[in-house]
Design a protein around this motif. Sequence first.
Motif, PDB file in Angstrom:
ATOM      1  N   GLU A  11       0.831  -1.207   0.000  1.00 47.59           N
ATOM      2  CA  GLU A  11       0.000   0.000   0.000  1.00 47.59           C
ATOM      3  C   GLU A  11       0.867   1.258   0.000  1.00 47.59           C
ATOM      4  O   GLU A  11       0.564   2.223  -0.690  1.00 47.59           O
ATOM      5  CB  GLU A  11      -0.938  -0.001   1.205  1.00 47.59           C
ATOM      6  CG  GLU A  11      -1.951   1.120   1.163  1.00 47.59           C
ATOM      7  CD  GLU A  11      -3.000   1.038   2.256  1.00 47.59           C
ATOM      8  OE1 GLU A  11      -3.655   2.063   2.490  1.00 47.59           O
ATOM      9  OE2 GLU A  11      -3.158  -0.034   2.864  1.00 47.59           O
ATOM     10  N   LEU A  15       0.942   4.167  -2.866  1.00 50.28           N
ATOM     11  CA  LEU A  15       0.686   5.570  -2.536  1.00 50.28           C
ATOM     12  C   LEU A  15       1.802   6.508  -3.011  1.00 50.28           C
ATOM     13  O   LEU A  15       1.574   7.702  -3.160  1.00 50.28           O
ATOM     14  CB  LEU A  15       0.490   5.732  -1.029  1.00 50.28           C
ATOM     15  CG  LEU A  15      -0.863   5.302  -0.485  1.00 50.28           C
ATOM     16  CD1 LEU A  15      -0.856   5.287   1.036  1.00 50.28           C
ATOM     17  CD2 LEU A  15      -1.964   6.204  -1.011  1.00 50.28           C
ATOM     18  N   GLN A  23      -7.707  12.744  -0.735  1.00 45.38           N
ATOM     19  CA  GLN A  23      -7.905  11.301  -0.655  1.00 45.38           C
ATOM     20  C   GLN A  23      -6.584  10.579  -0.367  1.00 45.38           C
ATOM     21  O   GLN A  23      -6.526   9.709   0.499  1.00 45.38           O
ATOM     22  CB  GLN A  23      -8.519  10.775  -1.949  1.00 45.38           C
ATOM     23  CG  GLN A  23      -8.846   9.301  -1.874  1.00 45.38           C
ATOM     24  CD  GLN A  23      -9.444   8.780  -3.174  1.00 45.38           C
ATOM     25  OE1 GLN A  23      -9.447   9.463  -4.179  1.00 45.38           O
ATOM     26  NE2 GLN A  23      -9.930   7.547  -3.126  1.00 45.38           N
ATOM     27  N   SER A  24      -5.523  10.920  -1.084  1.00 49.21           N
ATOM     28  CA  SER A  24      -4.241  10.249  -0.850  1.00 49.21           C
ATOM     29  C   SER A  24      -3.677  10.616   0.521  1.00 49.21           C
ATOM     30  O   SER A  24      -3.063   9.786   1.194  1.00 49.21           O
ATOM     31  CB  SER A  24      -3.236  10.560  -1.961  1.00 49.21           C
ATOM     32  OG  SER A  24      -2.895  11.927  -1.960  1.00 49.21           O
ATOM     33  N   SER A  26      -5.468  11.230   3.180  1.00 49.51           N
ATOM     34  CA  SER A  26      -6.248  10.428   4.114  1.00 49.51           C
ATOM     35  C   SER A  26      -5.746   8.984   4.136  1.00 49.51           C
ATOM     36  O   SER A  26      -5.612   8.372   5.197  1.00 49.51           O
ATOM     37  CB  SER A  26      -7.719  10.477   3.726  1.00 49.51           C
ATOM     38  OG  SER A  26      -8.475   9.619   4.535  1.00 49.51           O
ATOM     39  N   ARG A  27      -5.447   8.437   2.966  1.00 49.41           N
ATOM     40  CA  ARG A  27      -4.937   7.060   2.898  1.00 49.41           C
ATOM     41  C   ARG A  27      -3.559   6.954   3.542  1.00 49.41           C
ATOM     42  O   ARG A  27      -3.256   5.963   4.207  1.00 49.41           O
ATOM     43  CB  ARG A  27      -4.897   6.593   1.431  1.00 49.41           C
ATOM     44  CG  ARG A  27      -6.298   6.334   0.869  1.00 49.41           C
ATOM     45  CD  ARG A  27      -6.280   5.891  -0.571  1.00 49.41           C
ATOM     46  NE  ARG A  27      -5.545   4.640  -0.734  1.00 49.41           N
ATOM     47  CZ  ARG A  27      -5.019   4.236  -1.885  1.00 49.41           C
ATOM     48  NH1 ARG A  27      -5.139   4.980  -2.974  1.00 49.41           N
ATOM     49  NH2 ARG A  27      -4.364   3.092  -1.953  1.00 49.41           N
ATOM     50  N   ARG A  28      -2.717   7.975   3.339  1.00 47.15           N
ATOM     51  CA  ARG A  28      -1.383   7.970   3.961  1.00 47.15           C
ATOM     52  C   ARG A  28      -1.500   8.014   5.485  1.00 47.15           C
ATOM     53  O   ARG A  28      -0.760   7.324   6.195  1.00 47.15           O
ATOM     54  CB  ARG A  28      -0.559   9.153   3.452  1.00 47.15           C
ATOM     55  CG  ARG A  28       0.009   8.961   2.084  1.00 47.15           C
ATOM     56  CD  ARG A  28       0.948  10.120   1.696  1.00 47.15           C
ATOM     57  NE  ARG A  28       1.439   9.947   0.360  1.00 47.15           N
ATOM     58  CZ  ARG A  28       0.889  10.494  -0.732  1.00 47.15           C
ATOM     59  NH1 ARG A  28      -0.159  11.280  -0.618  1.00 47.15           N
ATOM     60  NH2 ARG A  28       1.406  10.263  -1.930  1.00 47.15           N
ATOM     61  N   LEU A  31      -2.638   4.658   6.693  1.00 42.75           N
ATOM     62  CA  LEU A  31      -1.519   3.717   6.602  1.00 42.75           C
ATOM     63  C   LEU A  31      -0.521   3.963   7.734  1.00 42.75           C
ATOM     64  O   LEU A  31      -0.047   3.014   8.363  1.00 42.75           O
ATOM     65  CB  LEU A  31      -0.835   3.842   5.238  1.00 42.75           C
ATOM     66  CG  LEU A  31       0.398   2.966   5.025  1.00 42.75           C
ATOM     67  CD1 LEU A  31       0.023   1.489   5.104  1.00 42.75           C
ATOM     68  CD2 LEU A  31       1.037   3.282   3.672  1.00 42.75           C
TER      69      LEU A  31
END
Length: 128
Positions: A11, A15, A23-24, A26-28, A31
């Motif tokens: 993941e 990224l 969005q990225s 938030s994903r970072r 993670l």
Amino acid sequence: MSSVVRPLEAEAKALQGQPDNAQSKSRREALAARWQALQVKVQHNNREIEATRAKAMERIAAETQPVVAQVYSQKKCGLVLDRGTVLGGNFANDLTAEVVRGVDARIKTITFERERLPIQFQPGTAPG
């Protein structure tokens, strides 16, 4: 643990090529939180393993001490040293083999349970 680490690494790699947007980001952050939780778990497991090792070594020392005392007396030793701290000398009077035989005669196996410790969270971290 690698079955947990590989998806996180995959993941993270995915990224890397993502544009910087909400969005990225938030994903970072998600993670990073999962990675932090994994690190807390690894540290906890390491503390449990170390506590288990220490307890097992205490048990072995307790079982070994009477045998060391017996062999020490039989050989009329004036001093017994731990080989790990001796840099050299005459090892002809080494008691190790006799002590090992004596301990082997006393006990065949040692069983122990893994020590379970409470999880310690660092300030600012949450359980994961």
